[in-house]
Design a protein around this motif. Sequence first.
Motif, PDB file in Angstrom:
ATOM      1  N   MET A   1     -23.047 -12.958 -16.957  1.00  0.00           N
ATOM      2  CA  MET A   1     -21.972 -11.972 -16.867  1.00  0.00           C
ATOM      3  C   MET A   1     -20.622 -12.600 -17.191  1.00  0.00           C
ATOM      4  SD  MET A   1     -23.054  -9.594 -13.620  1.00  0.00           S
ATOM      5  CE  MET A   1     -21.779  -8.417 -14.059  1.00  0.00           C
ATOM      6  N   PHE A   2     -20.431 -13.843 -16.791  1.00  0.00           N
ATOM      7  CA  PHE A   2     -19.184 -14.540 -17.112  1.00  0.00           C
ATOM      8  C   PHE A   2     -19.075 -14.790 -18.613  1.00  0.00           C
ATOM      9  CE2 PHE A   2     -16.864 -18.563 -17.737  1.00  0.00           C
ATOM     10  CZ  PHE A   2     -15.626 -18.181 -17.222  1.00  0.00           C
ATOM     11  N   LEU A   3     -20.163 -15.215 -19.245  1.00  0.00           N
ATOM     12  CA  LEU A   3     -20.148 -15.428 -20.688  1.00  0.00           C
ATOM     13  C   LEU A   3     -19.923 -14.120 -21.439  1.00  0.00           C
ATOM     14  CD1 LEU A   3     -23.000 -18.033 -21.302  1.00  0.00           C
ATOM     15  CD2 LEU A   3     -20.549 -18.394 -21.446  1.00  0.00           C
ATOM     16  N   LEU A   4     -20.509 -13.039 -20.958  1.00  0.00           N
ATOM     17  CA  LEU A   4     -20.296 -11.731 -21.586  1.00  0.00           C
ATOM     18  C   LEU A   4     -18.830 -11.329 -21.499  1.00  0.00           C
ATOM     19  CD1 LEU A   4     -21.476  -9.161 -22.866  1.00  0.00           C
ATOM     20  CD2 LEU A   4     -21.931  -8.329 -20.551  1.00  0.00           C
ATOM     21  N   LEU A   5     -18.228 -11.555 -20.353  1.00  0.00           N
ATOM     22  CA  LEU A   5     -16.811 -11.233 -20.197  1.00  0.00           C
ATOM     23  C   LEU A   5     -15.943 -12.100 -21.095  1.00  0.00           C
ATOM     24  CD1 LEU A   5     -14.845  -9.472 -18.564  1.00  0.00           C
ATOM     25  CD2 LEU A   5     -14.711 -11.304 -16.884  1.00  0.00           C
ATOM     26  N   CYS A   6     -16.299 -13.380 -21.253  1.00  0.00           N
ATOM     27  CA  CYS A   6     -15.538 -14.270 -22.140  1.00  0.00           C
ATOM     28  C   CYS A   6     -15.648 -13.816 -23.596  1.00  0.00           C
ATOM     29  CB  CYS A   6     -16.037 -15.705 -21.996  1.00  0.00           C
ATOM     30  SG  CYS A   6     -15.571 -16.513 -20.451  1.00  0.00           S
ATOM     31  N   LEU A   7     -16.843 -13.431 -24.039  1.00  0.00           N
ATOM     32  CA  LEU A   7     -17.007 -12.959 -25.417  1.00  0.00           C
ATOM     33  C   LEU A   7     -16.173 -11.706 -25.675  1.00  0.00           C
ATOM     34  CD1 LEU A   7     -20.826 -13.380 -26.143  1.00  0.00           C
ATOM     35  CD2 LEU A   7     -18.953 -14.772 -26.998  1.00  0.00           C
ATOM     36  N   LEU A   8     -16.183 -10.793 -24.727  1.00  0.00           N
ATOM     37  CA  LEU A   8     -15.450  -9.545 -24.917  1.00  0.00           C
ATOM     38  C   LEU A   8     -13.947  -9.755 -24.869  1.00  0.00           C
ATOM     39  CD1 LEU A   8     -17.674  -7.269 -22.652  1.00  0.00           C
ATOM     40  CD2 LEU A   8     -17.611  -7.271 -25.145  1.00  0.00           C
ATOM     41  N   ALA A   9     -13.489 -10.701 -24.047  1.00  0.00           N
ATOM     42  CA  ALA A   9     -12.051 -10.905 -23.882  1.00  0.00           C
ATOM     43  C   ALA A   9     -11.459 -11.826 -24.944  1.00  0.00           C
ATOM     44  CB  ALA A   9     -11.769 -11.461 -22.486  1.00  0.00           C
ATOM     45  N   TYR A  10     -12.165 -12.902 -25.285  1.00  0.00           N
ATOM     46  CA  TYR A  10     -11.617 -13.896 -26.206  1.00  0.00           C
ATOM     47  C   TYR A  10     -12.046 -13.673 -27.654  1.00  0.00           C
ATOM     48  CZ  TYR A  10     -10.171 -16.553 -22.098  1.00  0.00           C
ATOM     49  OH  TYR A  10      -9.574 -16.943 -20.920  1.00  0.00           O
ATOM     50  N   PHE A  11     -13.189 -13.031 -27.874  1.00  0.00           N
ATOM     51  CA  PHE A  11     -13.673 -12.814 -29.241  1.00  0.00           C
ATOM     52  C   PHE A  11     -14.050 -11.341 -29.426  1.00  0.00           C
ATOM     53  CE2 PHE A  11     -14.982 -16.996 -27.662  1.00  0.00           C
ATOM     54  CZ  PHE A  11     -14.261 -17.836 -28.513  1.00  0.00           C
ATOM     55  N   PRO A  12     -13.110 -10.422 -29.283  1.00  0.00           N
ATOM     56  CA  PRO A  12     -13.454  -8.998 -29.397  1.00  0.00           C
ATOM     57  C   PRO A  12     -13.821  -8.620 -30.827  1.00  0.00           C
ATOM     58  CG  PRO A  12     -11.081  -9.280 -29.213  1.00  0.00           C
ATOM     59  CD  PRO A  12     -11.665 -10.649 -29.036  1.00  0.00           C
ATOM     60  N   LYS A  13     -14.923  -7.916 -30.962  1.00  0.00           N
ATOM     61  CA  LYS A  13     -15.384  -7.415 -32.258  1.00  0.00           C
ATOM     62  C   LYS A  13     -15.866  -5.984 -32.058  1.00  0.00           C
ATOM     63  CE  LYS A  13     -16.879 -11.885 -34.140  1.00  0.00           C
ATOM     64  NZ  LYS A  13     -18.035 -12.663 -34.680  1.00  0.00           N
ATOM     65  N   PHE A  14     -15.012  -5.059 -32.387  1.00  0.00           N
ATOM     66  CA  PHE A  14     -15.356  -3.643 -32.235  1.00  0.00           C
ATOM     67  C   PHE A  14     -15.776  -3.087 -33.596  1.00  0.00           C
ATOM     68  CE2 PHE A  14     -14.478   0.870 -31.951  1.00  0.00           C
ATOM     69  CZ  PHE A  14     -14.945   1.189 -30.682  1.00  0.00           C
ATOM     70  N   PRO A  15     -16.867  -2.358 -33.693  1.00  0.00           N
ATOM     71  CA  PRO A  15     -17.776  -1.897 -32.628  1.00  0.00           C
ATOM     72  C   PRO A  15     -19.077  -2.684 -32.556  1.00  0.00           C
ATOM     73  CG  PRO A  15     -18.125  -0.560 -34.561  1.00  0.00           C
ATOM     74  CD  PRO A  15     -17.136  -1.631 -34.963  1.00  0.00           C
ATOM     75  N   SER A  16     -19.150  -3.869 -33.184  1.00  0.00           N
ATOM     76  CA  SER A  16     -20.425  -4.601 -33.217  1.00  0.00           C
ATOM     77  C   SER A  16     -20.877  -5.009 -31.809  1.00  0.00           C
ATOM     78  CB  SER A  16     -20.289  -5.837 -34.108  1.00  0.00           C
ATOM     79  OG  SER A  16     -19.357  -6.750 -33.562  1.00  0.00           O
ATOM     80  N   GLN A  17     -19.931  -5.393 -30.940  1.00  0.00           N
ATOM     81  CA  GLN A  17     -20.308  -5.769 -29.579  1.00  0.00           C
ATOM     82  C   GLN A  17     -20.795  -4.567 -28.780  1.00  0.00           C
ATOM     83  OE1 GLN A  17     -16.701  -7.679 -28.245  1.00  0.00           O
ATOM     84  NE2 GLN A  17     -17.409  -9.705 -28.893  1.00  0.00           N
TER      85      GLN A  17
ATOM     86  N   VAL B   1     -18.830  -3.711 -21.020  1.00  0.00           N
ATOM     87  CA  VAL B   1     -18.891  -3.814 -22.477  1.00  0.00           C
ATOM     88  C   VAL B   1     -17.851  -2.908 -23.137  1.00  0.00           C
ATOM     89  CG1 VAL B   1     -20.372  -3.407 -24.488  1.00  0.00           C
ATOM     90  CG2 VAL B   1     -21.316  -4.493 -22.460  1.00  0.00           C
ATOM     91  N   LEU B   2     -17.625  -1.740 -22.578  1.00  0.00           N
ATOM     92  CA  LEU B   2     -16.692  -0.797 -23.189  1.00  0.00           C
ATOM     93  C   LEU B   2     -15.239  -1.210 -23.005  1.00  0.00           C
ATOM     94  CD1 LEU B   2     -18.321   2.650 -22.324  1.00  0.00           C
ATOM     95  CD2 LEU B   2     -18.207   1.543 -24.556  1.00  0.00           C
ATOM     96  N   PHE B   3     -14.890  -1.659 -21.812  1.00  0.00           N
ATOM     97  CA  PHE B   3     -13.490  -1.929 -21.502  1.00  0.00           C
ATOM     98  C   PHE B   3     -13.159  -3.423 -21.442  1.00  0.00           C
ATOM     99  CE2 PHE B   3     -14.595   2.134 -19.475  1.00  0.00           C
ATOM    100  CZ  PHE B   3     -13.708   2.965 -20.160  1.00  0.00           C
ATOM    101  N   GLY B   4     -14.172  -4.289 -21.629  1.00  0.00           N
ATOM    102  CA  GLY B   4     -13.910  -5.722 -21.632  1.00  0.00           C
ATOM    103  C   GLY B   4     -12.966  -6.178 -22.716  1.00  0.00           C
ATOM    104  N   PRO B   5     -13.038  -5.631 -23.963  1.00  0.00           N
ATOM    105  CA  PRO B   5     -12.095  -6.063 -25.004  1.00  0.00           C
ATOM    106  C   PRO B   5     -10.641  -5.796 -24.687  1.00  0.00           C
ATOM    107  CG  PRO B   5     -13.990  -4.984 -25.997  1.00  0.00           C
ATOM    108  CD  PRO B   5     -14.115  -4.791 -24.522  1.00  0.00           C
TER     109      PRO B   5
END
Length: 318
Positions: free
Chosen positions: A257-273, A71-75
């Motif tokens: 886990m794959f969907l979580l990685l996709c959300l963090l990589a393709y739709f980053p929203k800091f710091p809400s995620q 979660v921290l480094f996925g974006p």
Amino acid sequence: MNLKTGNSSNGFTPEISLDKLHRMAAELILPGRSILRLLNTVLEFVTNFLARVLGSSLIRRHFHLLLSGLVLFGPVLSFWVSKYSIFANSNHYLYRKFLRSTWGWTCIFTGAFIILLSLSVRHSTSLSLRHLSRVGLTGLLWWSCQRLLTLLEDAAGTCYEPMTPGQDGQSPASPVQPLLLLHEDQNKASCLKAHMLWRGYEVSQDVLILCFCCLLLVEEMCVFGHHLERQKPLQRSPGTPLRVVFLLCVLLLLVWMFLLLCLLAYFPKFPSQQLGGALGYLGWRGLYQGLYRLGSRWGCPGLPREGLSTTVYTNKQP
């Protein structure tokens, strides 16, 4: 001349016997049994391996650290992924069918695994319902968290309507950002439905439920390895339905886990995620590391392993 005798003498009447039909059926069934035996062997090998991995102390004690690092480094992956990828489309099949019903899928597969595991160990309906109540308490917590976050977002945010250049007296070619008309009586849902802008503090509920479901699945499935170890002295093996459901739960964990990685990589929203991931971790910590450790004497369903490790050994030599 007798017609039956004539047909028999000419060889047109086939000789039908039950022994021949039985041999033909056995020849057809034998390959099917061999294939089923092979598939069952593969299923046992895969589920035994996955049970040892999920039941290891490394996964049970440090999986939340792996999820926190994701979660921290996925974006950071957003700098390398392509915006033209199929996963960059928010209307992708995985997002529409799985992300919007994350808790429903987790509830179905986790509940089925808990029921089959408890019935295969103790054959007690009360024990199965007690362990199944963990899923009910978790669903109640998620429903309450959704309502609370929605109320907080509506209270902390504001709805704006973009003004056209003609409304504020600016020319269409003006580089100045158009002004916004404020709508005080709108909540977030109605504002977005009216195609207006919502600005305010928010918590990513998608990341929250994904992190929480991943931690829940690992917590519930790590018991399966212990169950296999308890069955070895009895020379018994869990049934095929239990192994199939366990494998489906592992696949569901990989999908989350794959969907979580996709959300963090393709739709980053800091710091809400990151806030959503932190709340998911706190929810898991409060239930499995706090409330469920109180045991059944406090009216709690207890931990996943509680009541499932009591096995009566038969035919045991002194």
